[in-house]
Design an enzyme around this catalytic site. Structure first.
Site, PDB file in Angstrom:
ATOM      1  N   LYS A  59       8.216   6.521  -6.549  1.00  0.00           N
ATOM      2  CA  LYS A  59       7.113   5.886  -7.276  1.00  0.00           C
ATOM      3  C   LYS A  59       7.361   5.796  -8.782  1.00  0.00           C
ATOM      4  CE  LYS A  59       3.907   8.452  -4.504  1.00  0.00           C
ATOM      5  NZ  LYS A  59       2.609   9.040  -4.313  1.00  0.00           N
ATOM      6  N   ASP A 104       0.585  13.167   2.123  1.00  0.00           N
ATOM      7  CA  ASP A 104      -0.676  12.439   2.321  1.00  0.00           C
ATOM      8  C   ASP A 104      -0.684  11.650   3.628  1.00  0.00           C
ATOM      9  OD1 ASP A 104       1.280  10.759   1.380  1.00  0.00           O
ATOM     10  OD2 ASP A 104      -0.008   9.691  -0.023  1.00  0.00           O
TER      11      ASP A 104
HETATM   12  P1  ADP Z   1      -2.180   7.136  -4.723  1.00  0.00           P
HETATM   13  O1  ADP Z   1      -1.409   6.163  -3.916  1.00  0.00           O
HETATM   14  O2  ADP Z   1      -1.641   7.262  -6.107  1.00  0.00           O
HETATM   15  O3  ADP Z   1      -2.432   8.426  -4.035  1.00  0.00           O
HETATM   16  P2  ADP Z   1      -4.518   5.567  -4.151  1.00  0.00           P
HETATM   17  O4  ADP Z   1      -4.329   5.671  -2.692  1.00  0.00           O
HETATM   18  O5  ADP Z   1      -5.887   5.718  -4.680  1.00  0.00           O
HETATM   19  O6  ADP Z   1      -3.627   6.551  -4.983  1.00  0.00           O
HETATM   20  O7  ADP Z   1      -3.970   4.144  -4.569  1.00  0.00           O
HETATM   21  C1  ADP Z   1      -3.983   3.741  -5.894  1.00  0.00           C
HETATM   22  C2  ADP Z   1      -3.308   2.404  -5.959  1.00  0.00           C
HETATM   23  O8  ADP Z   1      -4.094   1.435  -5.274  1.00  0.00           O
HETATM   24  C3  ADP Z   1      -3.186   1.891  -7.369  1.00  0.00           C
HETATM   25  O9  ADP Z   1      -1.945   2.271  -7.921  1.00  0.00           O
HETATM   26  C4  ADP Z   1      -3.278   0.397  -7.199  1.00  0.00           C
HETATM   27  O10 ADP Z   1      -2.006  -0.144  -7.052  1.00  0.00           O
HETATM   28  C5  ADP Z   1      -4.020   0.188  -5.913  1.00  0.00           C
HETATM   29  N1  ADP Z   1      -5.375  -0.266  -6.207  1.00  0.00           N
HETATM   30  C6  ADP Z   1      -6.414   0.449  -6.665  1.00  0.00           C
HETATM   31  N2  ADP Z   1      -7.487  -0.333  -6.850  1.00  0.00           N
HETATM   32  C7  ADP Z   1      -7.130  -1.571  -6.503  1.00  0.00           C
HETATM   33  C8  ADP Z   1      -7.786  -2.831  -6.476  1.00  0.00           C
HETATM   34  N3  ADP Z   1      -9.043  -2.984  -6.853  1.00  0.00           N
HETATM   35  N4  ADP Z   1      -7.070  -3.888  -6.055  1.00  0.00           N
HETATM   36  C9  ADP Z   1      -5.809  -3.758  -5.670  1.00  0.00           C
HETATM   37  N5  ADP Z   1      -5.126  -2.621  -5.686  1.00  0.00           N
HETATM   38  C10 ADP Z   1      -5.771  -1.531  -6.085  1.00  0.00           C
HETATM   39 MG    MG Z   2      -3.029   9.150  -2.308  1.00  0.00          MG
END
Ligand code: ADP
Ligand code: MG
Length: 508
Positions: free
Chosen positions: A195, A241
């Site tokens: 990432k 996760d």
């Molecule tokens: P992580 O993958 O870091 O654990 P999440 O599952 O919450 O966290 O995913 C976050 C990712 O989701 C962000 O990096 C973004 O790319 C994507 N994301 C968040 N909100 C939106 C949105 N409104 N539209 C599109 N993509 C989104």
């Molecule tokens: Mg996550």
């Protein structure tokens, strides 16, 4: 007419002609430019094309790589890591359990009370903690001390109703979302960071990009830190996760056989028959099953529709040549691909005027949520697109035509990612022999999905789901995509329960 008047008329006429010529030339140039921009757009569309035939090739390649990764260590780009999770939660689990979720965009602690089959999750409490910037570049010792202190503070908020049977330690499920070489259900070492795209941004996005170090024993470090803060707690399960999401999904629905994360990054895990894992050298688990962490973000195949933008993004990334599937699918990169396309249009087709907007040249300024907002703009004048272009890229006064092209770029990039995600899922179903309808068997297969991209990018999600239907044909009636909302947090606690050190005591 006098001479002067004639002269004046000639001058005026000449000026009018010159002006007209300028306008014509400008129009010709701008129509040449917009033709060039359209050519770039059509080329993008062609290169990103993912028709069903190609998706099937991608799915087949995924299945082949899965086999190879299960056959031997390092046998494939797909690590196919053995998770040691051979006992997914059933719903019968009882008691209080803790979970710690590290490695995404935030860090959470969680406490659940499980009440068995009928009552399920009786109570659930959590706390979210942000990491102070100075710890983002600290040693793992300091980092885990901070985590342990946050946990100790959370433990001190246990209510009157919290109790453990006498003589028992608190048990913790630890979600750590980076590739870990697992040594048992509750130990493992870090393989590599994913990432990341630039140290600075990686640190901003993910504090753990710097510490702990590759090769470090993750649970060992946490356990030592727990001891240092005097907290009597045992790590009973170490998962990521994706596996947490699988466990969370399975807890409520016994038909869940796989989990996929579409967030900042992407990954998939699924339930494999233990005897189908040649590289497994341990005892066959009682359940006969083993959860495999595919680390599919690192998948690549000659059939993947890649463009010059993907190649440049990869070369300039922190991990060139790696995580290619992730780089064309996941939330970290989709907005960046769009930016690169728009940047080329600006440079080669003066798409946003005579100069290239300086902001457009900054890597990762255009985030996927911005892209998603523009893509979903339903206003007749594409007002949201205009606002985003202005606010994020400082491009003002865009024409409707320009905005429409921007939306099309978003659509092409998102559609490719969504269709390829569906192909990846088909690959897993094929590996399990669940991609076709079998006579007299209407066994359901449920795939638990989670992650910000899946959750918030509606067009992406809808496209992924409809593509999977398209690929599965008749079999699609038996395959269900289920949103496992934050299954990963509670999933780790559930796995601590289903792999509890006291399980055998209870069973006997
Ligand atoms: P992580 O993958 O870091 O654990 P999440 O599952 O919450 O966290 O995913 C976050 C990712 O989701 C962000 O990096 C973004 O790319 C994507 N994301 C968040 N909100 C939106 C949105 N409104 N539209 C599109 N993509 C989104
Ligand atoms: Mg996550």
């Amino acid at each position: 007419m006098g001479k002067v008047a004639v002269g004046a008329a000639v001058v005026v006429a000449a000026a009018v002609c010159a002006a007209a010529a300028l306008v014509v030339r400008h129009r010709m140039r701008s129509s040449g430019q917009s033709a060039k921009a359209l050519a770039i757009l059509r080329e993008l569309e062609e290169k990103c094309g993912a028709p069903v035939g190609r998706l099937r090739q991608v799915a087949d390649a995924m299945t082949v790589e899965m086999h190879a990764g299960l056959a031997s260590e390092g046998g494939s780009k797909l690590k196919m890591l053995i998770s040691y999770v051979d006992n997914l939660p059933t719903g019968n689990e009882r008691g209080w359990f803790y979970a710690l979720d590290l490695g995404g965009t935030n860090f959470r602690v969680l406490r659940v009370q499980l009440g068995g089959k009928d009552k399920r999750v009786v109570k659930q409490e959590f706390d979210e903690v942000s990491i102070p910037p100075h710890l983002m570049v600290a040693t793992s010792h300091e980092l885990f001390d901070f985590v342990a202190e946050a946990l100790a503070k959370f433990v001190s908020s246990e209510g009157e109703d919290f109790h453990l049977p006498p003589g028992r330690q608190r048990e913790l499920g630890f979600t750590f979302s980076f590739p870990v070489r697992q040594l048992s259900i509750a130990s493992g070492t870090l393989i590599k960071w994913t990432k990341g795209f630039s140290i600075e941004d990686a640190v901003k996005l993910n504090p753990f990009a710097v510490s702990p170090q590759v090769g470090e024993d993750v649970v060992g470090e946490l356990t030592k830190a727990l001891e240092r803060v005097g907290l009597d707690m045992r790590v009973s399960a170490l998962v990521n996760d994706t596996i947490g999401t699988l466990a969370g999904g399975r807890y409520y629905n016994p038909d869940v056989i796989a989990a996929v994360i579409l967030g900042t990054g992407t990954n998939a895990a699924y339930v494999e028959r233990a005897h189908a894992i040649p590289k497994w050298h341990g005892l066959l688990p009682k359940s006969g099953e083993m959860v495999i962490n595919t680390e599919w973000g690192n998948f690549r195949a000659s059939h993947l529709p890649l463009t010059e933008y993907d190649q440049a993004l990869d070369v300039e990334s922190l991990n060139p040549g790696e995580q290619i599937f992730e780089k064309i699918i996941s939330g970290m990169y989709l907005g960046e691909i769009v930016r690169r396309v728009l940047c080329r249009m600006a440079e080669e087709a003066a798409f946003f005027g005579d100069t290239v907007p300086p902001k457009l040249k900054i890597p990762f300024v255009l985030r996927t949520p911005h892209m998603s907002a523009m893509h979903h703009d339903t206003s007749s004048d594409l007002k949201v697109v205009g606002t985003k272009l202005k606010d994020i890229l400082e491009i003002s006064n865009t024409s409707l035509k320009t905005r429409k092209v921007v939306v099309e770029v978003c659509d092409i990039v998102a559609t490719r990612g969504a269709r390829l995600s569906a192909a990846g899922i088909l690959g897993i179903l094929k590996k399990l022999g669940r991609d076709t309808v079998k006579e007299g068997d209407n066994q359901r297969s449920v795939i638990a999905l989670d992650g910000g991209l899946f959750e918030h990018y509606t067009k992406f999600r809808e496209c992924m789901e409809s593509t999977l239907k398209e690929l599965l044909g008749d079999a699609s009636d038996c395959i269900v995509i289920e949103h496992s909302n934050d299954g990963s947090g509670i999933g780790a606690a559930l796995l601590a329960a289903s792999h509890s050190q006291y399980l055998e005591v209870e069973e006997s």
